[in-house]
Design a protein around this motif. Sequence first.
Motif, PDB file in Angstrom:
ATOM      1  N   GLN A   1      82.664  59.899  61.019  1.00 53.05           N
ATOM      2  CA  GLN A   1      81.627  60.693  61.394  1.00 53.05           C
ATOM      3  C   GLN A   1      80.307  59.939  61.154  1.00 53.05           C
ATOM      4  O   GLN A   1      80.089  59.762  60.184  1.00 53.05           O
ATOM      5  CB  GLN A   1      81.696  62.113  60.760  1.00 53.05           C
ATOM      6  CG  GLN A   1      83.234  62.894  61.023  1.00 53.05           C
ATOM      7  CD  GLN A   1      83.168  63.306  62.402  1.00 53.05           C
ATOM      8  OE1 GLN A   1      82.168  63.921  63.151  1.00 53.05           O
ATOM      9  NE2 GLN A   1      84.249  62.870  62.880  1.00 53.05           N
TER      10      GLN A   1
ATOM     11  N   ARG B   1      80.131  75.447  66.879  1.00 54.86           N
ATOM     12  CA  ARG B   1      81.193  74.311  66.764  1.00 54.86           C
ATOM     13  C   ARG B   1      81.236  73.743  65.604  1.00 54.86           C
ATOM     14  O   ARG B   1      80.165  73.170  64.975  1.00 54.86           O
ATOM     15  CB  ARG B   1      80.542  73.387  67.812  1.00 54.86           C
ATOM     16  CG  ARG B   1      80.598  73.945  69.508  1.00 54.86           C
ATOM     17  CD  ARG B   1      79.987  72.788  70.393  1.00 54.86           C
ATOM     18  NE  ARG B   1      78.590  72.474  70.151  1.00 54.86           N
ATOM     19  CZ  ARG B   1      78.157  71.449  69.655  1.00 54.86           C
ATOM     20  NH1 ARG B   1      78.946  70.546  69.152  1.00 54.86           N
ATOM     21  NH2 ARG B   1      76.802  71.161  69.328  1.00 54.86           N
TER      22      ARG B   1
ATOM     23  N   LEU C   1      87.773  69.817  65.253  1.00 53.62           N
ATOM     24  CA  LEU C   1      86.732  69.382  65.943  1.00 53.62           C
ATOM     25  C   LEU C   1      86.484  69.958  67.364  1.00 53.62           C
ATOM     26  O   LEU C   1      85.434  70.191  67.838  1.00 53.62           O
ATOM     27  CB  LEU C   1      86.293  67.856  66.057  1.00 53.62           C
ATOM     28  CG  LEU C   1      86.461  67.178  64.778  1.00 53.62           C
ATOM     29  CD1 LEU C   1      86.036  65.794  65.133  1.00 53.62           C
ATOM     30  CD2 LEU C   1      85.223  67.801  64.042  1.00 53.62           C
TER      31      LEU C   1
ATOM     32  N   THR D   1      85.522  76.520  66.903  1.00 53.36           N
ATOM     33  CA  THR D   1      84.487  77.006  66.451  1.00 53.36           C
ATOM     34  C   THR D   1      84.769  77.576  64.927  1.00 53.36           C
ATOM     35  O   THR D   1      86.021  77.810  64.522  1.00 53.36           O
ATOM     36  CB  THR D   1      83.747  78.337  67.176  1.00 53.36           C
ATOM     37  OG1 THR D   1      84.837  79.264  67.329  1.00 53.36           O
ATOM     38  CG2 THR D   1      83.547  77.616  68.745  1.00 53.36           C
TER      39      THR D   1
ATOM     40  N   VAL E   1      81.484  70.264  63.643  1.00 49.41           N
ATOM     41  CA  VAL E   1      81.267  68.887  63.980  1.00 49.41           C
ATOM     42  C   VAL E   1      81.776  67.957  62.829  1.00 49.41           C
ATOM     43  O   VAL E   1      81.767  66.769  63.198  1.00 49.41           O
ATOM     44  CB  VAL E   1      79.830  68.798  64.326  1.00 49.41           C
ATOM     45  CG1 VAL E   1      79.296  69.543  65.389  1.00 49.41           C
ATOM     46  CG2 VAL E   1      79.046  69.120  62.989  1.00 49.41           C
ATOM     47  N   ARG E   2      82.280  68.522  61.771  1.00 49.49           N
ATOM     48  CA  ARG E   2      82.659  67.567  60.746  1.00 49.49           C
ATOM     49  C   ARG E   2      83.669  68.414  59.838  1.00 49.49           C
ATOM     50  O   ARG E   2      83.423  69.594  59.651  1.00 49.49           O
ATOM     51  CB  ARG E   2      81.621  66.954  59.552  1.00 49.49           C
ATOM     52  CG  ARG E   2      81.924  66.091  58.661  1.00 49.49           C
ATOM     53  CD  ARG E   2      80.852  65.597  57.911  1.00 49.49           C
ATOM     54  NE  ARG E   2      79.793  65.069  58.770  1.00 49.49           N
ATOM     55  CZ  ARG E   2      78.547  65.705  58.718  1.00 49.49           C
ATOM     56  NH1 ARG E   2      78.117  66.535  57.953  1.00 49.49           N
ATOM     57  NH2 ARG E   2      77.549  64.905  59.250  1.00 49.49           N
TER      58      ARG E   2
ATOM     59  N   ALA F   1      77.550  73.410  63.995  1.00 52.80           N
ATOM     60  CA  ALA F   1      76.290  73.591  64.820  1.00 52.80           C
ATOM     61  C   ALA F   1      75.902  74.885  64.833  1.00 52.80           C
ATOM     62  O   ALA F   1      76.562  75.846  64.562  1.00 52.80           O
ATOM     63  CB  ALA F   1      76.284  72.939  66.052  1.00 52.80           C
TER      64      ALA F   1
ATOM     65  N   LEU G   1      72.143  71.503  61.156  1.00 54.63           N
ATOM     66  CA  LEU G   1      73.853  71.711  60.831  1.00 54.63           C
ATOM     67  C   LEU G   1      73.851  72.497  59.627  1.00 54.63           C
ATOM     68  O   LEU G   1      72.959  72.577  58.786  1.00 54.63           O
ATOM     69  CB  LEU G   1      74.493  70.386  60.576  1.00 54.63           C
ATOM     70  CG  LEU G   1      74.244  69.549  62.061  1.00 54.63           C
ATOM     71  CD1 LEU G   1      74.748  68.193  61.691  1.00 54.63           C
ATOM     72  CD2 LEU G   1      74.969  70.143  63.194  1.00 54.63           C
TER      73      LEU G   1
ATOM     74  N   LYS H   1      70.556  66.653  62.141  1.00 52.10           N
ATOM     75  CA  LYS H   1      71.183  65.539  63.054  1.00 52.10           C
ATOM     76  C   LYS H   1      70.178  65.454  64.077  1.00 52.10           C
ATOM     77  O   LYS H   1      70.405  66.184  65.158  1.00 52.10           O
ATOM     78  CB  LYS H   1      72.473  65.812  63.283  1.00 52.10           C
ATOM     79  CG  LYS H   1      73.217  64.670  64.045  1.00 52.10           C
ATOM     80  CD  LYS H   1      74.481  65.133  64.378  1.00 52.10           C
ATOM     81  CE  LYS H   1      75.287  64.113  65.278  1.00 52.10           C
ATOM     82  NZ  LYS H   1      76.789  64.408  65.509  1.00 52.10           N
TER      83      LYS H   1
END
Length: 629
Positions: A4, A252, A272, A275, A254-255, A248, A336, A331
Amino acid sequence: MAKQELYPNDHRRQARLIILSGTMIALVALLLWMLSLARFSDVETAWETHNTRATSIGNALSELQRHIGYGGFIHNFKNLVLRQDLPRYQARIDEDIAGFRKQIDRLDHLLWVTEDKQALEQIRLVFEEYVDKYAKIPSMVTAGASAAELDAVVKVDDTPAIQAFIHLSKRAEQRARETERQATSEHDSAVRFALIGGILVLSAMFSAAIILLRFLRQLVAANDAIHQAEARLNTLLDTAPDVMVTAARDGRIVRANQMAERFFGYRHDELLAMTVEQLIPERFRSEHIKHRNCFFNNAQHRPMDVGKVLTGRTRDGREISVQASLSYSAKGEEILATITLRDVTEQERNQQILLEAKQQAESALTLQRQLQKELVQTEKLAALGSLVAGVAHEINTPVGVTLSAATYLESETHKIDQAYQAGELSEEELNDYFATARQATRLMSLNSERAANLIHSFKQIAVDRTGGERRTFDLAIYIDEVLLSLHPRLKKTPIEIQVDCPAGLILDSLPGAFSQVLTNLIINASVHAFEPDQAGHIAITARTTTDKQVKILFSDDGKGIPPELHKRVFEPFFTTQRSQGGSGLGLHIMYTLVTQSLKGTLTFSSTPNQGTTFAMCVPLVLPTSSPKD
């Protein structure tokens, strides 16, 4: 877990700091230039203000001089005196008076220096003196007074006014010079500000150029360190013992670290594509969306163990209790949220067990308190039963004597009646019968009165204890009645009781509570303070205090209470004679009655082998709100 890419912002913050510093220096320089412009503007404004005010003062002084000087008030006033032509000069004079006063008021608002105002006041006083003189002239002219008579009336010393005019003229010149000096100073200050601002701008531009060049060189070197930090961070996340998921604003993921894959049962690429709401039970999702929006609108770090326990949902549908911590990062321009989850399912189960145990303990405590109340009531009834038994035994003696005397009198009467019926009754036998009857009736009367007194005392005390009604009573008499009711029990012991209570000490309180307290004290002393068949003394003293209370001291000369037991004396069920049938409720009941029912205080002091003293203070009149015992 796939790599990532991270976006640390340290270099950006440094660049912004450099730009901000240069901007601040430029702003300071610009501010100094603006201050210089403001100073120039202040010089111009000061001149304009001075000119406007000086012009106003000069015009007002000119008008003032015109109204009072040649062609004005004094000139017309003197012509009126000389020529005595009222129609010609009176209207001019009145016009000058009005104009003079208008200019005086105008100058009074324009001048603020004390000396200037005093000079203006001097002019006004001289003028008003002239006006006062003028007021007398029309009537004198009408009466035909001569010019000499009029001149004698109108003489006024106008020297102070002339000096005042001179002072005001000089002050005008002085203000002009002061304004010129101030303007010169402001102008010089403005020039200095402009020079300093220019120097700062040049310095800022030169320094910023050098710093930016150095920063760009460092930025290239820092880029490699950033990528290395990304690799270390990914390794750290994957080896972390807790679940870590980054989301996010729109939810979502993201990591996610490897622990998240094992915990929820999803592959990394599957996580990934999901949600955050898909990792919680469906019934909580709509509420969770509200909480997520609230967090991103006001992002704040929240440590672990703060807030309520949440519920997570695994791939196979299992629900797991989790504790969460929240932190936010950036980010680029995007915020985030990193969620750290810890499985607390076992902890929740233990807490539930503890809660159930707590509820059971509370139920047991409630039951214990109920049993304690029942035992206390049983103890009271047992004490009353003991009192009944003792009084019943004590009444048996006078009742038995009375019955024996009545039986004997009945037998003697029957014999005398038979002798009388047979005509064999002698005078001597009749006299013996009368003597026997007198003795028998005397015995019956004395013992009946004794029994009645015992019954009355017992009845009053029993009613007070069972009914608990409030009434007024004489404390000394009531103490005697309590001791009389305890006589059957105390007569078996060599204990002497002395009472020192003034007659007529009236209380409006609960006599039943007093009876119970005094009974418990006496019985407790007879049982615990003295050995069996040991002689002893008990002293009961009662006195009123200055704060409308009565203080009762109960003292014995027994063996006392050991110091290590002092803190437990009034505890319920505490007794040192459990094996001998002691319940440990006597002193506890007494303490409760004194402090709650009688609204008083109870203390004690005791020294081994020197006896014990209980001190009770209660109000003479029980407060209306007192509960009935």
